[in-house]
Design an enzyme around this catalytic site. Structure first.
Site, mmCIF file in Angstrom:
data_model
loop_
_atom_site.group_PDB
_atom_site.id
_atom_site.type_symbol
_atom_site.label_atom_id
_atom_site.label_comp_id
_atom_site.label_asym_id
_atom_site.label_seq_id
_atom_site.Cartn_x
_atom_site.Cartn_y
_atom_site.Cartn_z
ATOM 1 N N ARG A 102 18.371 -14.165 10.873
ATOM 2 C CA ARG A 102 18.088 -12.809 10.390
ATOM 3 C C ARG A 102 16.630 -12.618 9.995
ATOM 4 N NH1 ARG A 102 18.560 -8.811 12.161
ATOM 5 N NH2 ARG A 102 20.691 -9.471 12.613
ATOM 6 N N LYS A 137 -1.246 2.069 5.190
ATOM 7 C CA LYS A 137 0.156 2.464 4.973
ATOM 8 C C LYS A 137 1.085 1.419 5.598
ATOM 9 C CE LYS A 137 -1.037 7.353 4.752
ATOM 10 N NZ LYS A 137 -0.919 8.701 5.356
ATOM 11 N N LYS A 169 -12.526 9.496 -0.405
ATOM 12 C CA LYS A 169 -11.634 10.531 0.098
ATOM 13 C C LYS A 169 -11.756 11.788 -0.758
ATOM 14 C CE LYS A 169 -8.206 9.096 2.474
ATOM 15 N NZ LYS A 169 -6.864 8.672 2.926
ATOM 16 N N GLU A 204 -14.550 10.880 3.743
ATOM 17 C CA GLU A 204 -13.619 11.833 4.349
ATOM 18 C C GLU A 204 -14.016 13.261 3.987
ATOM 19 O OE1 GLU A 204 -8.953 11.741 4.029
ATOM 20 O OE2 GLU A 204 -9.758 12.923 2.379
ATOM 21 N N ASP A 225 -10.653 15.013 8.501
ATOM 22 C CA ASP A 225 -9.232 14.950 8.164
ATOM 23 C C ASP A 225 -8.540 16.280 8.428
ATOM 24 O OD1 ASP A 225 -6.913 13.642 7.049
ATOM 25 O OD2 ASP A 225 -7.197 14.871 5.261
#
Length: 295
Positions: A102, A137, A169, A204, A225
């Site tokens: 597994r 992410k 950002k 960004e 963005d």
């Protein structure tokens, strides 16, 4: 050339954590039902087409449980395969193979899914200047495997962690400027002056009007963005080679070719790692010697 090697120590740590979670006191089912002397072969078969990733992880998962297990890798990381292809063959103690099954499958299915999805995006931007990259992410604890899988699919990796590069950002800029965009160039230039020459500086922006003030600070990459295709093309023309241009946001298989056609250098896609479904691979086991003669 894309590096398709994985460091041994971090992979071992991941596998040890996985087995501590999945079999903290061993596999009581196999211990109860399978004789200790029973041996088995298992073949890792593809139910669907894809791109292989996790070959060495699959091998190491088997060997960590039992170093005497024999693992034959039939395909290498980064190789494409059709449905029905055999990817690896395992021979050893049946209990060992069943215990490792597994964990080995979970990892190779996820990694191959990421590689397969990445390869789809890479194929769609072929012939353009755009490079497909991942983002941060990723699944906590599995970043090194998931980013390796992106490379297996022909993609590239963005900064590995928050410690590796500066990426200012929208929230950073809002805190820095307090809403006064006139301060932007001076604040970014002052921040960049504190960095060593090897540290990459990316910013960004979400409006075309922000591009010039950011470029004036001498940044290395500017991220556009959630720009429309028209604004992306205008942004690339405005930057005109003064920095690398990255596109982010609203990137999927239907939109990526149009985004690449605007001339951007990089297209970052969180979906490569955060929303893939495990690729359908199966470990088909056949007992060679059940060891039941004396029972």
């Amino acid at each position: 050339m894309i590096d398709l090697t994985l460091p041994t120590a971090p992979v071992r740590e991941i596998l040890e954590r996985a087995y501590a979670e999945d079999a903290p006191a061993g596999d009581i089912t196999s211990q109860l039902l399978i004789p200790a002397e029973a041996r088995a072969t298992a073949v890792l078969n593809a139910r669907v087409p894809g791109v292989f990733s996790g070959a060495t992880v699959f091998r190491d998962a088997m060997l960590l449980i039992d170093p005497e297990t024999e693992v034959e890798l039939l395909l290498a990381d980064g190789e494409a395969f059709d449905a029905g292809t055999s990817l690896a063959r395992v021979s050893g103690r049946a209990r060992s193979v069943l215990l490792a099954e597994r964990v080995a499958l979970n990892l190779v299915q996820r990694m191959s899914a990421i590689a397969t999805k990445t390869a789809e995006f890479v194929a769609l931007v072929h012939g353009t200047t755009a490079q497909i990259t991942d983002t941060r992410k990723t699944t906590p604890g599995l970043r090194i495997l998931e980013r390796f899988a992106v490379r297996c699919g022909g993609g590239a990796n963005h900064r590995y962690s928050l410690s590796d590069a500066v990426l200012a950002k929208d929230n950073h800029l809002a805190v820095m400027t307090g809403g006064d965009s006139a301060k932007l160039t001076a604040l970014l230039a002052a921040a960049k002056a504190q960095l060593g020459h090897t540290t990459h500086f990316e910013v960004e922006v979400d409006q075309v009007e922000q591009i010039e003030p950011v470029l004036a600070a001498g940044v290395d990459t500017i991220m556009l963005d959630n720009f429309t295709l028209q604004d992306l093309a205008a942004g690339v023309a405005l930057v005109n080679g003064r920095a690398r241009v990255e596109a982010s946001g609203n990137v999927n298989l239907a939109t990526v070719a149009g985004i690449a056609a605007t001339g951007v250098d990089v297209i970052s896609i969180g979906g490569l790692t955060h929303s893939v479904a495990a690729l359908d691979l199966g470990l088909d086991i056949e007992l060679l010697d059940a060891g039941l003669t004396d029972r």
